[in-house]
Design a protein around this motif. Sequence first.
Motif, PDB file in Angstrom:
ATOM      1  N   PRO A 145      18.191 -17.275  19.835  1.00 33.91           N
ATOM      2  CA  PRO A 145      16.916 -16.801  19.653  1.00 33.91           C
ATOM      3  C   PRO A 145      16.718 -15.398  19.446  1.00 33.91           C
ATOM      4  O   PRO A 145      15.534 -14.862  19.033  1.00 33.91           O
ATOM      5  CB  PRO A 145      16.164 -17.430  20.925  1.00 33.91           C
ATOM      6  N   ARG A 203      21.080 -21.280  14.668  1.00 32.18           N
ATOM      7  CA  ARG A 203      19.833 -20.600  14.957  1.00 32.18           C
ATOM      8  C   ARG A 203      19.229 -21.008  16.225  1.00 32.18           C
ATOM      9  O   ARG A 203      18.645 -20.067  16.844  1.00 32.18           O
ATOM     10  CB  ARG A 203      18.863 -20.799  13.749  1.00 32.18           C
ATOM     11  N   ALA A 206      15.532 -13.507  16.398  1.00 33.66           N
ATOM     12  CA  ALA A 206      14.316 -13.355  15.454  1.00 33.66           C
ATOM     13  C   ALA A 206      13.735 -12.161  15.781  1.00 33.66           C
ATOM     14  O   ALA A 206      12.710 -11.722  15.051  1.00 33.66           O
ATOM     15  CB  ALA A 206      13.397 -14.549  16.262  1.00 33.66           C
ATOM     16  N   HIS A 207      14.210 -11.246  16.677  1.00 35.39           N
ATOM     17  CA  HIS A 207      13.587 -10.006  17.110  1.00 35.39           C
ATOM     18  C   HIS A 207      14.658  -9.146  16.872  1.00 35.39           C
ATOM     19  O   HIS A 207      14.192  -7.865  17.354  1.00 35.39           O
ATOM     20  CB  HIS A 207      12.849 -10.067  18.360  1.00 35.39           C
ATOM     21  N   ASN A 241      17.038  -7.828  11.598  1.00 44.54           N
ATOM     22  CA  ASN A 241      16.501  -8.913  10.958  1.00 44.54           C
ATOM     23  C   ASN A 241      15.190  -8.278   9.977  1.00 44.54           C
ATOM     24  O   ASN A 241      14.895  -8.941   9.043  1.00 44.54           O
ATOM     25  CB  ASN A 241      15.550  -9.781  11.918  1.00 44.54           C
TER      26      ASN A 241
END
Length: 223
Positions: free
Chosen positions: A143, A139, A146-147, A151
């Motif tokens: 990065p 993870r 996350a956006h 997701n």
Amino acid sequence: MAAATPQDPTSKSTSKTIRAGQAHKRSAILAAARDLFVLDGVERTSMDAVAARASVSKRTVYDYYGDKRGLLLGVVVAAGESLVETLRRAIADHLADDAPIADQAALECALVGFAVQIGETMLGSADYGSTIKLIGDNRAILPELAHHPLNSAPEAALAERIAHFADVGLLDVDDAFLAADHFNALTTLLAMNIRFPDQLSTDATRRTMADGVHAFMRAYGAR
């Protein structure tokens, strides 16, 4: 005026063949990368090894995915796309607007069918289990996940159905996204936490999903 050049009757079929070949190569590369990343770790996996396992050239791997991090992202995104498709199919099979759901008992039955279909497809898949491990282990170097739209797509799809059943008076829900999180926690996530997915029997999956849905209905069923 120059005469129009006749269209090659094989051009369309040739184009389709090329695209199919590219899709096959991409699928083979992602499968090879996923297996090697899980087996040896991302750092210890070479692009040469991925190419050899996928039966393509190393240049092809670089052309499609750029570098190893791009390849890892490709593996995770492909799994996410598969998850979204699985979820949408299960929604269409059990929770569509035209499903025969007229009361809370029928809704609970439909939600169990939905959860079991998701559980048996996802938790019974070695590919899914492998990808979950890859995400957990890497993870920090991804990065952008996350956006990424994938997701939130599964949660949004389920939240829309929960909001629909609240609108027709079968659920009492203030925040459909929170309710979707609770539903997942009581079903799929709980099943994953019981034991490793490949050790979870079909009967155990069904019991876990049914119990989770029952708890969800007790919490959110309209009074």
